[in-house]
Every structure is written in structure tokens, then in C-alpha cells.
Write an enzyme that holds these catalytic residues in place. Structure first.
Site, PDB file in Angstrom:
ATOM      1  CE  LYS A  74      -4.413   1.005   0.084  1.00  0.00           C
ATOM      2  NZ  LYS A  74      -5.569   0.232  -0.411  1.00  0.00           N
ATOM      3  CG  ASP A  82      -7.373   3.167  -0.956  1.00  0.00           C
ATOM      4  OD1 ASP A  82      -7.983   2.090  -0.905  1.00  0.00           O
ATOM      5  OD2 ASP A  82      -7.328   3.948   0.019  1.00  0.00           O
TER       6      ASP A  82
HETATM    7  P1  NDP Z   1     -12.937   7.477  -2.952  1.00  0.00           P
HETATM    8  O1  NDP Z   1     -11.879   8.469  -2.707  1.00  0.00           O
HETATM    9  O2  NDP Z   1     -13.470   7.277  -4.308  1.00  0.00           O
HETATM   10  O3  NDP Z   1     -14.165   7.750  -1.981  1.00  0.00           O
HETATM   11  C1  NDP Z   1     -14.012   7.789  -0.603  1.00  0.00           C
HETATM   12  C2  NDP Z   1     -15.321   8.192   0.034  1.00  0.00           C
HETATM   13  O4  NDP Z   1     -15.230   8.027   1.442  1.00  0.00           O
HETATM   14  C3  NDP Z   1     -15.659   9.637  -0.210  1.00  0.00           C
HETATM   15  O5  NDP Z   1     -17.049   9.792  -0.216  1.00  0.00           O
HETATM   16  C4  NDP Z   1     -15.041  10.321   1.006  1.00  0.00           C
HETATM   17  O6  NDP Z   1     -15.611  11.552   1.340  1.00  0.00           O
HETATM   18  C5  NDP Z   1     -15.326   9.311   2.075  1.00  0.00           C
HETATM   19  N1  NDP Z   1     -14.310   9.433   3.122  1.00  0.00           N
HETATM   20  C6  NDP Z   1     -12.974   9.274   2.980  1.00  0.00           C
HETATM   21  N2  NDP Z   1     -12.342   9.489   4.133  1.00  0.00           N
HETATM   22  C7  NDP Z   1     -13.300   9.807   5.013  1.00  0.00           C
HETATM   23  C8  NDP Z   1     -13.287  10.150   6.379  1.00  0.00           C
HETATM   24  N3  NDP Z   1     -12.129  10.207   7.089  1.00  0.00           N
HETATM   25  N4  NDP Z   1     -14.474  10.406   6.982  1.00  0.00           N
HETATM   26  C9  NDP Z   1     -15.643  10.336   6.268  1.00  0.00           C
HETATM   27  N5  NDP Z   1     -15.721  10.026   4.974  1.00  0.00           N
HETATM   28  C10 NDP Z   1     -14.571   9.769   4.357  1.00  0.00           C
HETATM   29  O7  NDP Z   1     -12.347   6.093  -2.362  1.00  0.00           O
HETATM   30  P2  NDP Z   1     -12.833   4.604  -2.642  1.00  0.00           P
HETATM   31  O8  NDP Z   1     -14.295   4.572  -2.870  1.00  0.00           O
HETATM   32  O9  NDP Z   1     -11.912   4.015  -3.615  1.00  0.00           O
HETATM   33  O10 NDP Z   1     -12.485   3.908  -1.236  1.00  0.00           O
HETATM   34  C11 NDP Z   1     -13.445   3.773  -0.178  1.00  0.00           C
HETATM   35  C12 NDP Z   1     -13.007   2.671   0.763  1.00  0.00           C
HETATM   36  O11 NDP Z   1     -12.938   1.438   0.048  1.00  0.00           O
HETATM   37  C13 NDP Z   1     -11.623   2.829   1.410  1.00  0.00           C
HETATM   38  O12 NDP Z   1     -11.644   2.263   2.696  1.00  0.00           O
HETATM   39  C14 NDP Z   1     -10.735   2.007   0.492  1.00  0.00           C
HETATM   40  O13 NDP Z   1      -9.544   1.598   1.144  1.00  0.00           O
HETATM   41  C15 NDP Z   1     -11.663   0.845   0.221  1.00  0.00           C
HETATM   42  N6  NDP Z   1     -11.324   0.047  -0.952  1.00  0.00           N
HETATM   43  C16 NDP Z   1     -11.255   0.615  -2.191  1.00  0.00           C
HETATM   44  C17 NDP Z   1     -10.957  -0.156  -3.288  1.00  0.00           C
HETATM   45  C18 NDP Z   1     -10.979   0.395  -4.669  1.00  0.00           C
HETATM   46  O14 NDP Z   1     -10.885  -0.397  -5.607  1.00  0.00           O
HETATM   47  N7  NDP Z   1     -11.126   1.708  -4.864  1.00  0.00           N
HETATM   48  C19 NDP Z   1     -10.619  -1.594  -3.153  1.00  0.00           C
HETATM   49  C20 NDP Z   1     -10.833  -2.120  -1.825  1.00  0.00           C
HETATM   50  C21 NDP Z   1     -11.139  -1.302  -0.771  1.00  0.00           C
HETATM   51  P3  NDP Z   1     -14.804  12.927   1.083  1.00  0.00           P
HETATM   52  O15 NDP Z   1     -14.911  13.143  -0.381  1.00  0.00           O
HETATM   53  O16 NDP Z   1     -15.487  13.942   1.896  1.00  0.00           O
HETATM   54  O17 NDP Z   1     -13.384  12.662   1.527  1.00  0.00           O
END
Ligand code: NDP
Length: 454
Positions: A127, A167
Site C-alpha cells: 500500500k 484507493d
Molecule cells: P474514494 O476516494 O473514491 O471515496 C471515498 C469516500 O469516502 C468519499 O465519499 C469520502 O468523502 C469518504 N471518506 C474518505 N475518508 C473519510 C473520512 N475520514 N471520513 C468520512 N468520509 C470519508 O475512495 P474509494 O471509494 O476508492 O475507497 C473507499 C473505501 O474502500 C476505502 O476504505 C478504500 O480503502 C476501500 N477500498 C477501495 C478499493 C478500490 O478499488 N477503490 C478496493 C478495496 C477497498 P470525502 O470526499 O469527503 O473525503
């Protein structure tokens, strides 16, 4: 015997990794569930498998200078944690978020090792990322940051060494800029990153894969009780990549998603988020880079609830529903939230995010007997399709959408089968946490023994 061994390993890991609470939380959660395996297999103890799996093979930390649109120079810190290459080259995403620090990436890299093993594909775990905050930055600023980040990272990665992906904060725009810079520096067009555009080496279904996979996994869990997603009210958190495609697949399978969130708060749409509304959210988030609160201006029957700073519970999780798909970030479901979900009638939790539930919450879920799919199993679809993207890059071919989707479904089914079988074999049928940890661990541990690295 095995349990006192695990306790002493955990004590050492705690002493050696101060100030890294998420990493210690993830290691403790996994290692305490491995006691029955260590009882049976003293060779794992002798080869110090637990000790080595909590120690990254390599950590790279570097500075990332970049210029903003006003000509001001900024400095961020970049990282790559190469945790394990036992079953394949390092593989895992990059996160750009102000909360990124070494301990957070060590937790994510640690989880990634088990998850990647569960997919059945030859991928080790890693990561990386930076404490850079893309929010509010122009396309030009993000591009310059990505170019500077890759100007150092390129020497540590490669198609046979380490293949990063996206991510939080790293989507199609960032992967494009990172890939472009890698190519300019190395003069090589290789599959060094996944999540690439479909017309320059990317796989169909990669953007959709994590969300789709989490829904497929929920479907598998429900099937064990003769049930389906048809007509189920679903709570989804986040509004980024994973959340968007979770909603899309839920709609395709007859589910009724009613919530989305970002760090500013959540929206609850009692009428349900349908295809048209999802399309609007995708445009809001991916193109206009807006905030989820704007949803209620467009759809006034929905309500917006602002995030409570430092709150112990999030009212999103107390909305009565059947299923929950946490898809935002780590530790977003506390013990109180888990209790609210159970009280509100939720019977399935499939984690799209990594470690979104605190240890208290996990404990309550397991005790309640609901179907609880931990992230390393439920969200493995993303990295699985990344693995398929690597195969396509090696073949210099692109598979049709239908083939990738069919492979993704099959992989999620196989993960479900392996996880349930491992839980059963070690005396805890229906415990997906134990099953996922054990099934992932055994594959990597056996590879370490076979490779005789000592
Ligand atoms: P994105 O950046 O596309 O979206 C993240 C979302 O989560 C946004 O809506 C963001 O809101 C919100 N968010 C992030 N940090 C926080 C926080 N501290 N408090 C509240 N809301 C938060 O990321 P992904 O959708 O790719 O990832 C989401 C999750 O899925 C993560 O845990 C990631 O590790 C996991 N994941 C992702 C994969 C992938 O293929 N993308 C694969 C496997 C797991 P805001 O815009 O306000 O920050």
C-alpha cells in the site's frame, strides 16, 4: 499454548510499532483469530511466520515537492509499504488523503496481503500514498503532484516488482497522470499500474469491481439463508468509487439503497436512490467534484445530516434497514453504531471499505449472528480485477466486459466458499472473520515455508 504465543508476539509488535493504532488494531484482529491454526501447525511458529508477516519487507518514504497554481511550492510525504511478496509481486492501492501516515499504510498493506491471497491470484501485498489532499486542488495541481510523486516512486515499482492501483483520493485522473509520468521516465509501456483507462491497457469492470464484488459477496452470504437482495433496504456510506458501484449493482439486483455520505455528512433518501439519481451523484462527485449535501437541493424529499465532529455514533447507521455496505473509510462503524444497526434490523453487513468497523463493533456483529463479511473478503473484487488487468496486460489483450464480470462473480463465489470452509474446519462455522483470516494466512504462510527464506 498457541494463545500465549500469540499474546507474546502481539506484545512485541506493539512495542516495536508505537503510535500506529490502526496497524496494531488490524494485526491484533487477525492474529487472535489464528490461534486454532497455530495450535495445529507448530511449523508456522518455528518459522516465525506471525513475526515476519507484521514486518514489511521494505518501506520507502520520500519527499514530494510540487508547485500550486499561484506559484507557491508545497511539500508532501510519499510512501510505499511493500509488505509481502510471498505469493506474487507487491500489489495494492495508493491513497491520497491528509490522514495518511506510515501506520495507516502499514495497516492497509497488512490487510492487503490476506485479501490478495483470498482472490486466488498470484499477488503479494503493498500500500502507498501521500498526505496530499486533492480536495479543492485544480486538475493542474493534482497533475503536478502526481508527476512529482511518480518521479521518485518509479524506481521502486514495475510490472514484475510492485503494481500500485487507486484507493481513496486516487481515481482515473490520478492513475492517468501517474502512468503518463512513469512512461515518460522509463520509456516503457507496461502494466505497472492497474485502474488504467480501458483504451490504454485498463480492464473493463475495474472501476466497478470493488462495489460490484461487495454486492456479489452479500448475495452469497444471503444465499446461505435462502435469501436474496430483492426488495432489501440498504445503507451505503461514502459516495466515491466503491459506494457508487455498490449502489449501481444493488439496483441491478433489486435492492433499495437509501443513503450516501462523504466527510461532510450523509443523505437519506426515503424514496430510494434510483439509476437517475445515481447518475446525478456520479456527475456531482466525479466531474464537478462537489459535496453530497448538494443532493438535497436537487432531490428535496431527501434529508442531509451534517457530520458531528468527534461524535461517538453516526446517525446514518441507526436508520432501519436490512443491509449495510460501509464504503467510506476505516473505523466508521463504532460499537454504538453496530448496536444501532442490529437494533434497526440489519442482517447483512458487507464491508466495501477497509476495516470500517471498530473491534467493539466486530464483536457485536459476531455475537449477534448476523451475516458479517469483513473487508478483506467482501471488498477483494477490486484487487481481483486488478489481477485480471495484469493478466490482460501480459497477454496484450483486452477481455470483453462480460468475461471480466463473469470472472469477478466466480472469484467472489470462490472466496465465499474458501472462507466458509476455513471457518468450519477450525470450529467456527459462519464466522467470516475467522474464515477469511485463516484462509488468507495459510496460503501465505505455506509459501514462506516453501521459499525457505531464512
Ligand atoms: P474514494 O476516494 O473514491 O471515496 C471515498 C469516500 O469516502 C468519499 O465519499 C469520502 O468523502 C469518504 N471518506 C474518505 N475518508 C473519510 C473520512 N475520514 N471520513 C468520512 N468520509 C470519508 O475512495 P474509494 O471509494 O476508492 O475507497 C473507499 C473505501 O474502500 C476505502 O476504505 C478504500 O480503502 C476501500 N477500498 C477501495 C478499493 C478500490 O478499488 N477503490 C478496493 C478495496 C477497498 P470525502 O470526499 O469527503 O473525503
Amino acid at each position: 499454548m498457541a494463545s500465549s504465543y500469540v499474546d507474546s508476539v502481539l506484545d512485541d509488535i506493539e512495542a516495536n510499532n508505537p503510535g500506529e493504532p490502526e496497524f496494531l488494531q488490524a494485526v491484533r484482529e487477525v492474529y487472535t483469530s489464528l490461534v486454532p491454526v497455530l495450535e495445529r501447525h507448530k511449523e508456522y511458529r518455528e518459522a516465525k511466520i506471525l513475526e515476519r508477516m507484521a514486518e514489511p519487507e521494505r518501506v520507502i518514504i520520500f519527499r514530494v515537492p510540487w508547485l500550486d497554481d499561484g506559484g507557491v511550492i508545497h511539500l508532501n510525504r510519499g510512501y510505499r509499504v511493500q509488505m509481502s511478496s510471498s505469493i506474487g509481486p507487491y500489489k495494492g492501492g495508493l491513497r491520497f488523503h491528509p490522514t495518511v501516515y506510515l501506520g495507516l499504510l502499514k495497516f492497509l498493506a497488512f490487510e492487503q496481503v490476506y485479501k490478495n491471497a483470498l482472490t486466488g491470484l498470484p499477488m503479494g501485498g503493498a500500500k502507498g500514498g501521500s498526505n496530499f489532499d486533492p480536495k479543492g486542488r485544480s486538475d493542474g495541481e493534482v497533475r503536478r503532484f502526481c508527476q512529482s510523486f511518480m518521479t521518485e516512486l518509479y524506481r521502486h515499482i514495475g510490472q514484475f516488482t510492485d503494481i500500485p492501483a487507486g484507493d481513496i483520493g486516487v481515481g482515473a485522473r490520478e492513475i492517468g497522470a501517474l502512468f503518463g509520468q512513469y512512461k515518460r521516465i522509463t520509456n516503457q509501456f507496461t502494466g505497472v499500474l492497474t485502474g488504467k483507462g480501458p483504451n490504454w491497457g485498463g480492464s473493463h469492470i475495474r472501476p466497478e469491481a470493488t462495489g460490484y464484488g461487495a454486492v456479489y459477496f452479500a448475495q452469497e452470504m444471503l444465499a446461505t439463508r435462502g435469501d436474496t437482495l430483492e426488495g432489501k433496504t440498504c445503507l451505503v456510506s461514502g459516495s466515491g468509487n466503491v459506494a457508487q458501484y455498490t449502489v449501481e449493482k444493488l439496483l441491478a439486483l433489486g435492492g433499495r439503497p437509501v443513503t450516501l455520505s462523504d466527510s461532510g455528512g450523509f443523505i437519506h433518501d426515503p424514496d430510494g436512490i434510483d439509476e437517475e439519481k445515481l447518475g446525478w451523484v456520479m456527475q456531482l462527485k466525479n466531474e464537478r467534484r462537489g459535496r453530497i449535501r448538494e443532493y438535497v437541493e436537487k432531490y428535496p424529499r431527501a434529508v442531509f445530516v451534517a457530520a458531528g465532529a468527534g461524535a461517538e455514533a453516526n446517525p446514518l447507521w441507526s436508520i432501519p434497514a436490512d443491509c449495510a455496505f460501509p464504503s467510506a473509510t476505516q473505523n466508521e462503524i463504532t460499537g454504538k453504531d453496530a448496536a444501532s444497526l442490529i437494533a434497526g434490523g440489519v442482517t447483512v453487513v458487507a464491508e466495501g471499505a477497509n476495516m470500517p468497523t471498530t473491534p467493539d463493533g466486530v464483536h457485536l456483529f459476531l455475537a449477534s449472528g448476523l451475516l458479517y463479511g469483513p473487508g478483506k473478503a467482501a471488498n477483494a473484487g477490486g484487487v481481483a480485477v486488478s489481477g485480471l488487468e495484469m493478466s490482460q496486460d501480459s497477454e496484450r489483450l483486452q477481455w470483453p466486459r462480460e468475461r471480466v464480470d463473469a470472472e469477478l462473480q466466480q472469484i467472489m463465489r470462490t472466496i465465499h466458499t474458501q472462507v466458509t470452509a476455513a471457518a468450519e474446519e477450525y470450529g467456527n462455522p459462519g464466522n467470516y472473520v475467522m474464515g477469511a483470516n485463516i484462509a488468507g494466512f495459510v496460503k501465505v504462510a505455506d509459501a514462506i515455508l516453501d521459499e525457505q527464506i531464512w
